[in-house]
Scaffold this active site. Structure first.
Site, PDB file in Angstrom:
ATOM      1  N   TYR A   1      32.397  28.931 -25.232  1.00 60.39           N
ATOM      2  CA  TYR A   1      32.144  27.939 -24.176  1.00 60.39           C
ATOM      3  C   TYR A   1      33.182  26.808 -24.224  1.00 60.39           C
ATOM      4  O   TYR A   1      33.765  26.427 -23.202  1.00 60.39           O
ATOM      5  CB  TYR A   1      30.726  27.379 -24.338  1.00 60.39           C
TER       6      TYR A   1
ATOM      7  N   SER B   1      33.447  20.495 -18.818  1.00 54.88           N
ATOM      8  CA  SER B   1      32.361  20.009 -19.697  1.00 54.88           C
ATOM      9  C   SER B   1      32.966  19.084 -20.736  1.00 54.88           C
ATOM     10  O   SER B   1      34.177  19.160 -21.010  1.00 54.88           O
ATOM     11  CB  SER B   1      31.709  21.204 -20.405  1.00 54.88           C
TER      12      SER B   1
HETATM   13  P1  NAP Z   1      22.811  26.560 -13.945  1.00 58.99           P
HETATM   14  O1  NAP Z   1      21.684  25.790 -13.371  1.00 58.99           O
HETATM   15  O2  NAP Z   1      22.532  27.720 -14.822  1.00 58.99           O
HETATM   16  O3  NAP Z   1      23.771  27.001 -12.728  1.00 58.99           O
HETATM   17  C1  NAP Z   1      24.823  27.887 -12.878  1.00 58.99           C
HETATM   18  C2  NAP Z   1      24.852  28.814 -11.690  1.00 58.99           C
HETATM   19  O4  NAP Z   1      25.981  29.694 -11.808  1.00 58.99           O
HETATM   20  C3  NAP Z   1      23.596  29.705 -11.621  1.00 58.99           C
HETATM   21  O5  NAP Z   1      23.102  29.769 -10.305  1.00 58.99           O
HETATM   22  C4  NAP Z   1      24.130  31.044 -12.079  1.00 58.99           C
HETATM   23  O6  NAP Z   1      23.403  32.142 -11.585  1.00 58.99           O
HETATM   24  C5  NAP Z   1      25.535  31.004 -11.500  1.00 58.99           C
HETATM   25  N1  NAP Z   1      26.400  32.033 -12.081  1.00 58.99           N
HETATM   26  C6  NAP Z   1      26.437  32.478 -13.360  1.00 58.99           C
HETATM   27  N2  NAP Z   1      27.325  33.468 -13.476  1.00 58.99           N
HETATM   28  C7  NAP Z   1      27.870  33.662 -12.245  1.00 58.99           C
HETATM   29  C8  NAP Z   1      28.822  34.570 -11.722  1.00 58.99           C
HETATM   30  N3  NAP Z   1      29.416  35.496 -12.496  1.00 58.99           N
HETATM   31  N4  NAP Z   1      29.128  34.504 -10.406  1.00 58.99           N
HETATM   32  C9  NAP Z   1      28.521  33.584  -9.598  1.00 58.99           C
HETATM   33  N5  NAP Z   1      27.600  32.712 -10.039  1.00 58.99           N
HETATM   34  C10 NAP Z   1      27.275  32.754 -11.355  1.00 58.99           C
HETATM   35  O7  NAP Z   1      23.722  25.607 -14.826  1.00 58.99           O
HETATM   36  P2  NAP Z   1      24.354  24.153 -14.535  1.00 58.99           P
HETATM   37  O8  NAP Z   1      23.980  23.319 -15.678  1.00 58.99           O
HETATM   38  O9  NAP Z   1      24.092  23.719 -13.162  1.00 58.99           O
HETATM   39  O10 NAP Z   1      25.903  24.531 -14.708  1.00 58.99           O
HETATM   40  C11 NAP Z   1      26.858  24.361 -13.652  1.00 58.99           C
HETATM   41  C12 NAP Z   1      28.221  24.149 -14.288  1.00 58.99           C
HETATM   42  O11 NAP Z   1      28.196  22.932 -15.035  1.00 58.99           O
HETATM   43  C13 NAP Z   1      28.601  25.246 -15.292  1.00 58.99           C
HETATM   44  O12 NAP Z   1      29.981  25.518 -15.172  1.00 58.99           O
HETATM   45  C14 NAP Z   1      28.316  24.600 -16.637  1.00 58.99           C
HETATM   46  O13 NAP Z   1      29.098  25.149 -17.664  1.00 58.99           O
HETATM   47  C15 NAP Z   1      28.696  23.164 -16.329  1.00 58.99           C
HETATM   48  N6  NAP Z   1      28.117  22.188 -17.244  1.00 58.99           N
HETATM   49  C16 NAP Z   1      26.765  22.063 -17.398  1.00 58.99           C
HETATM   50  C17 NAP Z   1      26.275  21.110 -18.274  1.00 58.99           C
HETATM   51  C18 NAP Z   1      24.800  20.906 -18.506  1.00 58.99           C
HETATM   52  O14 NAP Z   1      24.446  20.175 -19.443  1.00 58.99           O
HETATM   53  N7  NAP Z   1      23.915  21.475 -17.700  1.00 58.99           N
HETATM   54  C19 NAP Z   1      27.153  20.289 -19.006  1.00 58.99           C
HETATM   55  C20 NAP Z   1      28.519  20.447 -18.815  1.00 58.99           C
HETATM   56  C21 NAP Z   1      28.990  21.394 -17.928  1.00 58.99           C
HETATM   57  P3  NAP Z   1      22.063  32.680 -12.349  1.00 58.99           P
HETATM   58  O15 NAP Z   1      21.443  31.505 -13.064  1.00 58.99           O
HETATM   59  O16 NAP Z   1      21.206  33.188 -11.242  1.00 58.99           O
HETATM   60  O17 NAP Z   1      22.512  33.720 -13.285  1.00 58.99           O
END
Ligand code: NAP
Length: 270
Positions: free
Chosen positions: A175, A162
């Site tokens: 985070y 991130s």
């Molecule tokens: P998201 O839609 O919430 O997707 C994250 C997924 O990871 C969800 O399906 C979640 O499951 C799953 N997860 C959570 N804990 C887990 C575990 N212990 N074991 C296996 N799966 C697990 O969020 P996203 O935005 O796509 O995030 C994906 C990645 O990008 C993350 O690492 C996040 O930190 C990073 N990121 C996101 C952003 C942003 O702005 N969105 C920015 C920078 C980085 P449930 O939801 O069913 O619990």
């Protein structure tokens, strides 16, 4: 058919049923990959598999997995070994936002902004974020790199970090620290795996439209903060992160190793 960039490649995506992980699954499926999705919940898994099969005719295996549990990760490795005998590309996208992140997350934000500061942060909340976002990525890397080495695959690993790896966000120390850890893990692992021809890189997205930012995007102050930090003055789309993941998962990026790319709307331009 011949133009497909991941034809018959086996791609594992953790967090693959939602947001950035699911966007990577869609893009990789469109490019001809066979997919393994690892995520927490079977119902979300079934829904994602059905969509990928219907829209792309993709070959998809869903394995319910908690990335924080080494036994789950080993079982996932075995499932991939038994089904495909190898893995070519890994996207470690499973992650959670800070349990008390005032910016808003899939977790209900704590209404008291002071509660999110390090001086007040509950240890359990800190540990949960580090467990999923850092230890979970390490376990994914460990098991999948072993599988690549055993199968003689010169594959790719892409860890989703991130901008928070480089940018201190008050109230989200856990985070930020977890993502800074992912950046350094990526660098160390990259050097360790270079002798095997396995390339490891990371992506540091800015603020992206996914369920993780749903609360943030529905909040005026949150939106103002994001626009102030993002020169392009818009949220990114998960597909824009998937394009970066595709680049780092193909020979187009063959001279990249241990790098972090920031698709972040112009953040860090100086
Ligand atoms: P998201 O839609 O919430 O997707 C994250 C997924 O990871 C969800 O399906 C979640 O499951 C799953 N997860 C959570 N804990 C887990 C575990 N212990 N074991 C296996 N799966 C697990 O969020 P996203 O935005 O796509 O995030 C994906 C990645 O990008 C993350 O690492 C996040 O930190 C990073 N990121 C996101 C952003 C942003 O702005 N969105 C920015 C920078 C980085 P449930 O939801 O069913 O619990």
């Amino acid at each position: 058919m011949a133009d497909k960039k991941m034809l018959n490649k086996i791609a594992l995506i953790t967090g693959g049923t939602s947001g950035i992980g699911f966007a990577c699954a869609c893009r990789f499926a469109a490019e001809g990959a066979k997919l393994v999705l690892a995520d927490l919940f079977a119902d979300k898994g079934a829904e994602a598999v059905a969509k990928l099969e219907a829209e792309y005719g993709a070959d998809v295996l869903f394995v319910p997995t908690d990335v924080t549990l080494e036994a789950d990760m080993q079982a996932l490795g075995e499932a991939i070994r038994n089904t495909y005998g190898r893995v070519d590309a890994v996207i470690a996208a499973a992650g959670i936002a800070s349990g008390n992140n005032p910016a808003g997350t899939t977790v209900e934000p704590n209404p008291d902004p002071e509660a999110n500061m390090v001086i007040n942060k509950p240890l359990a909340s800190w540990q949960k974020v580090l467990d999923v976002n850092l230890t979970g990525v390490m376990l994914t890397n460990k098991v999948m790199a072993r599988l690549m080495i055993d199968a003689g695959v010169q594959g790719t690993i892409v860890n989703i970090a991130s901008v928070a790896a480089r940018r201190p966000l008050p109230g989200a120390a856990d985070y930020c620290v977890s993502k800074a850890g992912v950046e350094m893990l990526t660098k160390v692992l990259s050097v360790e795996l270079m002798p095997y021809g396995i390339r490891v890189n990371a992506i540091g997205p800015g603020f992206i439209e996914t369920p993780m930012t749903a609360n943030l995007r529905s909040d005026n102050e949150g939106n103002m903060m994001v626009m102030a930090m993002t020169p392009m003055a818009r949220y990114g789309r998960a597909e824009e992160i998937a394009s970066t993941a595709l680049f780092l998962s193909t020979a187009e990026s063959s001279y990249f190793g241990g790098q972090i790319l920031f698709p972040a709307g112009g953040m860090f331009t100086g």
